[in-house]
Design a protein around this motif. Sequence first.
Motif, short mmCIF file in Angstrom:
data_model
loop_
_atom_site.label_atom_id
_atom_site.label_comp_id
_atom_site.label_asym_id
_atom_site.label_seq_id
_atom_site.Cartn_x
_atom_site.Cartn_y
_atom_site.Cartn_z
N MET A 150 0.91 -1.34 -0.01
CA MET A 150 -0.02 0.10 0.18
C MET A 150 0.99 1.26 0.07
N GLN A 155 2.03 0.20 -7.58
CA GLN A 155 0.96 -0.83 -7.89
C GLN A 155 1.29 -1.73 -8.96
N ASN A 157 -10.33 -3.41 1.05
CA ASN A 157 -9.95 -3.42 -0.11
C ASN A 157 -8.86 -4.62 -0.32
N TRP A 215 -1.97 -5.79 -3.96
CA TRP A 215 -2.01 -4.49 -4.02
C TRP A 215 -3.39 -3.83 -3.15
N ARG A 251 2.20 6.30 -6.98
CA ARG A 251 1.31 5.07 -6.71
C ARG A 251 1.12 4.17 -7.77
N ASP A 293 -5.35 -0.82 -2.30
CA ASP A 293 -5.64 0.52 -2.76
C ASP A 293 -6.12 1.39 -1.48
N THR A 294 -5.75 2.57 -1.38
CA THR A 294 -6.19 3.38 -0.06
C THR A 294 -6.44 4.83 -0.74
N GLU A 295 -7.57 5.31 -0.30
CA GLU A 295 -7.95 6.78 -0.74
C GLU A 295 -6.79 7.71 0.04
#
Length: 246
Positions: free
Chosen positions: A175, A194, A236, A204, A190, A206-208
Motif C-alpha cells: 500500500m 502498484q 480493499n 495491492w 502510486r 488501494d487506499t484513498e
Amino acid sequence: MPWRRLGLVALAIAGTLIALVTGAGAASPSTTPAASPTVAPVTVPAQPETMLVIGDSYSSYYGDRHSRYPGWWAMLATDLGLEPQLDAMGGTGFLSRSSSCAHTRFKARLDTVRAVDPRILMIEGGRNDWRRCTRDGRVVEATRTEIERATDGFFAELAGVWDELGHPRAEVYVMTPWGTTKARKGRIIRPIVQAAAERYGFSWVDTESLTLAQAPDGIHPNNDGSRFLRDQVLQNSDLADRFPRV
C-alpha cells in the motif's frame, strides 16, 4: 499344681503373641494400591502468528494498540489476531533514504523478512520516493525511471526471499498511503508501486488519500487517519475473509 501353673503361663504367652500379630497386621499398609493423585495438564496458550510491517513514517511515528497514538498496523493486527512487528523508518522508501540520507531503503530490510518469517507481510511506502540521495549525500528530485527501477528491484528481490520462505506471494500486501501534499507526485508514484507489486504476484491494497481532517499536516495521519487506513486495508483486501476474527 505346677503343671496347672505351667499351663496358665503358656496360655498367657500365646495370648500375648496373638495380640502382637494382630496389632502388627492392623498397622501394615493395605494391599490395595492407593489411587494416584490427579494432575491437571498444563495448557500452553498458542502464540499468535506475526504480521511484519516494512514502512516509513506512516508506520514508524505510531505505537502499539495501547499507546496514545496507535498505528494503523497495530489496529489491523489486533483485528486479525496477529502479533505486529515493525521495521519502519521515517523518510525512507523504495528509493529514498530520507532527507538526511542517513537511513536505509526498503531493500536493506529484507534480512528482517528472512529472520522473522512472518505469516503476513505488509509493505507500506512510496510517499518519499520523489527524491533520492546522490553519492555525495545531496538530496535531489528523482526521475520516473529511477523510481521505477528502484521499486521493481525491491519487489524482484522480495519475491526471491518470499519464495525461499515457502509462502504464497499473495500474502504480501502493498500500500502507498498519501495525504493532501504533493498530490501530483502521488499520481505518478502510486501507479508505479502498484504495477511493480502486481507484476511479482503481490497483493495491492488501494487506499484513498487522507483528508486534512485525517492528516492535518498534509502527510501523517492522526488517530482518525490511522483508523481510516486500517479500514481501507480491511475493505480493499481479502484479509477480513482470511482472518474471520474481524
